[in-house]
Write a protein that holds these residues in place. Structure first.
Motif, short mmCIF file in Angstrom:
data_model
loop_
_atom_site.label_atom_id
_atom_site.label_comp_id
_atom_site.label_asym_id
_atom_site.label_seq_id
_atom_site.Cartn_x
_atom_site.Cartn_y
_atom_site.Cartn_z
N ILE A 100 61.97 52.69 34.17
CA ILE A 100 63.39 52.35 34.33
C ILE A 100 63.76 51.16 33.44
O ILE A 100 64.79 51.16 32.76
N ASP A 101 62.88 50.16 33.43
CA ASP A 101 63.17 48.98 32.60
C ASP A 101 63.20 49.33 31.12
O ASP A 101 63.88 48.67 30.33
N ALA A 102 62.45 50.38 30.74
CA ALA A 102 62.40 50.77 29.33
C ALA A 102 63.75 51.30 28.85
O ALA A 102 64.07 51.21 27.67
N ILE A 103 64.56 51.84 29.78
CA ILE A 103 65.86 52.41 29.40
C ILE A 103 66.72 51.39 28.67
O ILE A 103 67.35 51.67 27.66
N SER A 104 66.71 50.16 29.21
CA SER A 104 67.64 49.16 28.67
C SER A 104 66.92 48.12 27.81
O SER A 104 67.50 47.10 27.48
N ALA A 105 65.64 48.37 27.48
CA ALA A 105 64.90 47.40 26.68
C ALA A 105 65.64 47.11 25.38
O ALA A 105 66.17 48.02 24.75
N ASN A 106 65.69 45.85 25.02
CA ASN A 106 66.33 45.40 23.78
C ASN A 106 67.84 45.63 23.74
O ASN A 106 68.44 45.49 22.69
N SER A 107 68.44 45.99 24.87
CA SER A 107 69.91 46.08 24.89
C SER A 107 70.45 44.74 25.39
O SER A 107 69.68 43.81 25.62
N ASP A 108 71.77 44.66 25.56
CA ASP A 108 72.32 43.40 26.08
C ASP A 108 72.35 43.40 27.61
O ASP A 108 72.96 42.54 28.22
N HIS A 109 71.73 44.41 28.24
CA HIS A 109 71.67 44.39 29.71
C HIS A 109 70.28 44.82 30.18
O HIS A 109 70.13 45.77 30.92
N GLU A 110 69.27 44.08 29.75
CA GLU A 110 67.91 44.41 30.17
C GLU A 110 67.77 44.27 31.68
O GLU A 110 68.44 43.45 32.30
N THR A 111 66.91 45.09 32.27
CA THR A 111 66.78 45.10 33.72
C THR A 111 65.41 44.66 34.18
O THR A 111 64.45 44.61 33.41
N LYS A 112 65.35 44.34 35.46
CA LYS A 112 64.08 44.02 36.10
C LYS A 112 64.00 44.89 37.35
O LYS A 112 64.88 44.82 38.22
N THR A 113 62.99 45.73 37.44
CA THR A 113 62.85 46.64 38.57
C THR A 113 61.62 46.27 39.38
O THR A 113 60.55 46.05 38.81
N GLU A 114 61.78 46.20 40.68
CA GLU A 114 60.63 45.94 41.55
C GLU A 114 60.85 46.64 42.89
O GLU A 114 61.95 47.10 43.18
N THR A 115 59.78 46.72 43.69
CA THR A 115 59.94 47.40 44.99
C THR A 115 60.80 46.53 45.90
O THR A 115 60.89 45.32 45.73
N ALA A 116 61.42 47.19 46.88
CA ALA A 116 62.27 46.45 47.82
C ALA A 116 61.45 45.39 48.55
O ALA A 116 61.95 44.31 48.85
N ASN A 117 60.18 45.69 48.81
CA ASN A 117 59.32 44.71 49.47
C ASN A 117 59.09 43.49 48.62
O ASN A 117 59.18 42.36 49.09
N ALA A 118 58.76 43.71 47.33
CA ALA A 118 58.52 42.58 46.44
C ALA A 118 59.77 41.74 46.31
O ALA A 118 59.72 40.51 46.29
N PHE A 119 60.93 42.41 46.27
CA PHE A 119 62.20 41.70 46.16
C PHE A 119 62.42 40.81 47.39
O PHE A 119 62.72 39.62 47.27
N ALA A 120 62.19 41.39 48.58
CA ALA A 120 62.40 40.63 49.82
C ALA A 120 61.43 39.45 49.90
O ALA A 120 61.81 38.34 50.25
N SER A 121 60.16 39.70 49.53
CA SER A 121 59.16 38.62 49.61
C SER A 121 59.55 37.46 48.72
O SER A 121 59.47 36.30 49.12
N SER A 122 59.96 37.77 47.49
CA SER A 122 60.24 36.67 46.57
C SER A 122 61.52 35.95 47.02
O SER A 122 61.63 34.74 46.89
N PHE A 123 62.43 36.71 47.60
CA PHE A 123 63.65 36.09 48.11
C PHE A 123 63.33 35.09 49.21
O PHE A 123 63.81 33.96 49.22
N ILE A 124 62.45 35.50 50.15
CA ILE A 124 62.10 34.63 51.27
C ILE A 124 61.31 33.42 50.78
O ILE A 124 61.53 32.30 51.21
N SER A 125 60.38 33.66 49.84
CA SER A 125 59.57 32.53 49.40
C SER A 125 60.41 31.51 48.66
O SER A 125 60.07 30.34 48.60
N GLN A 126 61.55 31.95 48.10
CA GLN A 126 62.43 30.98 47.45
C GLN A 126 63.21 30.18 48.47
O GLN A 126 63.62 29.06 48.22
#
Lengths: 387, 438
Positions: A228-254
């Motif tokens: 999924i991240d490869a779709i927008s590579a080198n465009s002006d809207h590059e993305t970061k994709t991660e699992t919902a769990n990883a997203f929640a964990s990093s959110f809480i740890s912040q």
């Protein structure tokens, strides 16, 4: 077990002291139960079964930066992706900022992507056909007394309408329930149609906050995220994709290192508790030296004296500990019933009890071991002579 | 029945004392201590108390196990309480200390937080020209259009975290004279240069003057580190006109911070904004804006700290009761002898209480000291900032004298409860039975 009455008699020798010590232990485990319930609640948020097979794709620049809607069809074509929806954080306020609950504009296929909640089929039909339709979780509907057909006004904080006004009104067409019992967080959201939102908003047309994907198998999460991240590579809207769990964990740890704070407090509590109970046990054994000597005289082995004293210590801690945990269960249950979705506390059950029991046994042995050794090593003649 | 009434009376006295104690300011406590000292030195009963207390204290080393239970138990309560409150105090002090009454922040109406607000270029220009805005020596309005963005950057711990990136106008530094450069210089407008706050420099990796940072596919050079002593220390600053196109924000801004001609000009400024039909905005002094952002979290930490300390305190009270009952029991013959030769109950009660409270005070000081030593200069960060940016806010724990005093009050209260009942028992012990014992 056949010497249980001996242990009991030893504890009842000075009732006041035993009761005071039990209350101290109770306080410590009450605190443990409550704090561990908070820690577990945060840890669980980053550890959901459904969260491992859900991906979140957002702008690499961070939340608050948008992505073009055109990515929807590109992501749909990535092998392994079962369903994709697009979401915008609305951040609307219902009556008062204190009434905070998540509210979002979502693609009409949202219920194909999220597997945490279920909406009855006829209500799903209504959601997909009503332009200003909104659906809410059961916990939220209960909190505000909403019924299907109600008009719900939200005051926008981010997205004004085209005419410059901040008030958006939605029609409630459905109420969804969490698939996992007690999952109040999932039931405390409000979702409405992204299409309606996009047409009525003042700016940002055609852009979405993030994409959410349901994938076939958690094992492929890594590969699909990279695709999924490869779709927008080198465009002006590059993305970061991660699992919902990883997203929640990093959110809480912040937000905060919850487990560090909880362990810090509990270390202070248990250190104090060991000292306190250890002192009680030492006192109790010191007073009973002659009695222990009598036990030895009538044939108790060194080892049985050792285990008698150890059992007494463990039993003392377990009584207080179990009472404390029961109280913690009641308190957490009561708080959850009263405060509902705003409280990050897990029910005091399974794993928390397991940890507590292990702690009780370990602490019991630690506080009992020195007095028990003293009892074991005493010499009958000296002890009876009071030396 | 009589015994029950006496116990009830004791509990009532205890509750009254604790209620007074919890509202007593520090000078009240000092006055009480002075009165106690005078009574101890000047009156006959006081001098007797002093000598009984001296004997009690002299026997402390032989009971070091039981005494240390009181000291350590109370140190634990006070340490946890002070550390938790220091966290809340540090966080809210950072936000409360941000902004002042002479500058105002303008946001889109209803947006409540900068991260939610969007202002168009024409609005920004109009805001600068509104009555009440101060002008600099060249006659330009002192108004800084600012664009608040978020970037995900690696912290020193290795994890990525969100940090606020603020694109500022050229008036930004003049509007906030409290900003001091601690290293390097201000960025040059129109270039890919950054200044970073002290908090960012401390928490995020590679934020020293001269290093480069990857932001939105561009390599930016860090040219300075600033210290404002407030929430801006958690931000990265760049030129608004340079960074906005890179983040696809065109000519829009999040907010405008203006210098008012005087704090009193706020109402005039607000009225002028409201009178302009082209503007739908809210204005507030920067002081009020940041203070509002801190409200909830400090209250939450305060409630949490008090609940945890109360539960720990209950445990410590019972530990102290145990120790002091044991102490009174071991000294019962000695106390009975004193009573037999004519000592009244008061010196005995007061001396046991004094002894417990001295131990409690030692515990309180120890706990506060440990909290200060561990967290006095501890820097932490949390997610802050209203709206949907969820960026990191760096703050420092603050162990203030007020917090330490608060902790000591808790310690003495626990000591008082833990000492009162054993003290009364000691004074009421029938002389004959006590002397017969062993």
């Amino acid at each position: 077990m056949k010497y249980f009455h001996l242990v009991w008699a030893a504890l009842m020798r000075r009732k006041t002291r035993t009761i005071f010590t039990v209350v101290s232990v109770l306080a410590a485990f009450l605190l443990f139960g409550m704090l561990d319930s908070v820690r577990t609640a945060f840890a669980d948020a980053g550890n959901r079964v459904s969260g491992a097979s859900q991906l979140i794709t957002m702008n690499k620049l961070g939340l608050g930066s948008q992505l073009p809607l055109s990515m929807q069809s590109q992501i749909e074509r990535v092998p392994g992706v079962q369903a994709v929806t697009h979401i915008d954080w609305f951040g609307g306020i219902y009556q008062d900022p204190k009434n905070f609950f998540p509210n979002m504009a979502v693609g009409s296929n949202i219920f194909a992507v999220t597997r945490d909640v279920t909406l009855p089929p006829e209500q799903l039909q209504a959601f997909q056909t009503t332009q200003d339709g909104a659906v809410v979780g059961a916990a939220l509907a209960k909190k505000f007394g909403w019924k299907i057909g109600d008009k719900i006004p939200l005051e926008a904080t981010i997205w004004p309408k085209k005419d410059g006004s901040n008030t958006w009104t939605f029609t409630l067409v459905g109420i969804f329930h969490a698939n996992k019992a007690g999952d109040v967080n999932a039931e405390s959201q409000m979702l409405f149609r992204w299409k309606y939102f996009d047409e009525a908003r003042q700016f940002g047309k055609g852009s979405v906050g993030w994409y959410q994907e349901q994938i076939a198998s958690p094992d492929q999460a890594e590969r699909i995220a990279r695709a999924i991240d490869a779709i927008s590579a080198n465009s002006d809207h590059e993305t970061k994709t991660e699992t919902a769990n990883a997203f929640a964990s990093s959110f809480i740890s912040q937000f905060a290192n919850i487990s560090l704070i909880v362990s810090g407090i509990m270390a202070a509590v248990f250190f104090t508790l060991i000292l306190l109970t250890g002192n009680t046990m030492a006192q109790a054994v010191r007073e009973r030296i002659p009695e222990l000597a009598v036990l030895k005289t009538i044939g108790f082995s060194n080892r049985s004296v050792l285990s008698l004293v150890l059992a007494e210590a463990v039993f003392l801690v377990v009584i207080g500990g179990v009472l404390g945990m029961l109280l913690a269960m009641a308190v957490v249950g009561g708080l959850k019933a009263k405060m509902g979705n705003t409280l990050p506390m897990a029910n005091v059950a399974g794993s928390i009890w397991g940890e507590a029991i292990v702690l009780m046994l370990v602490i019991g042995v630690i506080v009992g071991v020195l007095p028990a050794l003293r009892g074991m090593r005493l010499k009958i003649v000296d002890a009876l002579a009071g030396r | 029945m009589k015994k029950f009434l006496r116990g009830l009376l004791l509990v009532v006295i205890l509750i009254v004392c604790l209620a007074i104690w919890s509202f007593l300011p520090w000078y009240g406590a000092v006055a009480a201590a002075v009165i106690l000292a005078l009574w101890l030195v000047l009156t006959r009963a006081g001098r007797r108390t002093l000598s009984v207390t001296g004997v009690g204290l002299a026997t402390l080393p032989s009971r070091w196990g039981a005494s240390s239970v009181i000291v350590i138990g109370i140190a634990g309560v006070v340490g946890v309480l002070v550390a938790l409150l220091a966290m809340g105090e540090g966080l809210s002090a950072t936000l409360r200390g941000t902004g002042n009454d002479a500058t105002a922040i303008v946001l889109r109406a209803g947006s409540k937080a900068e991260a939610n607000s969007v202002l168009m270029h024409n609005q920004v220009v109009l805001i600068g020209q509104t009555a009440g805005v101060a002008r600099d020596a060249q006659g330009h309005p002192m108004a800084s259009p600012e664009l608040l963005l978020a970037a995900s950057l690696p912290k020193k711990s290795g994890q990525d975290a969100n940090v606020s990136v603020r694109g500022v106008g050229s008036a930004a530094w003049a509007v906030r004279p409290e900003m001091k450069m601690v290293a390097g210089r201000e960025f040059t407008p129109g270039t890919l240069e950054l200044d970073v706050g002290k908090g960012v420099a401390a928490q995020f990796a590679g934020m020293t003057v001269g290093s480069t940072v990857q932001l939105a596919n561009q390599r930016w050079k860090v040219v300075g580190v600033f210290d404002s002593g407030d929430a801006f220390n958690s931000e990265i600053w760049a030129d608004r006109d340079t960074i906005a196109p890179i983040y696809h924000r065109g000519a829009s801004s999040s907010s405008v911070t203006v210098k008012l001609t005087s704090p009193a000009a706020l109402n005039q400024f607000k009225a002028a904004l409201a009178a302009d039909p082209q503007l739908k905005v809210d204005a507030e002094t920067t002081h009020k804006y940041f203070a509002d952002q801190s409200g909830g979290i400090n209250k939450l930490i305060h409630v949490l700290g008090t609940v945890i300390a109360t539960i720990m305190g209950i445990g410590a009270v019972f530990g102290a009761l145990n120790s002091m009952y044991a102490a009174v029991a071991t000294r019962s013959r000695e106390i009975a002898t004193l009573r037999a030769v004519g000592f009244r109950g008061t010196p005995v009660v007061v001396s046991v209480l004094l002894e417990t409270m001295l131990l409690a005070l030692a515990g309180g000081v120890l706990g506060a000291f440990v909290a200060w030593a561990l967290f006095g200069h501890f820097t932490a960060s949390t997610t802050a900032g209203g709206g949907f940016s969820f960026t990191q806010m760096v703050f420092q724990f603050r162990v203030t004298p007020q917090l330490v005093w608060n902790g000591l009050k808790w310690a003495l209260a626990i000591g008082f409860i833990g000492g009162l009942f054993p003290a009364v028992r000691a004074a009421r012990l029938p002389v004959t039975t006590a002397l017969q014992e062993l």
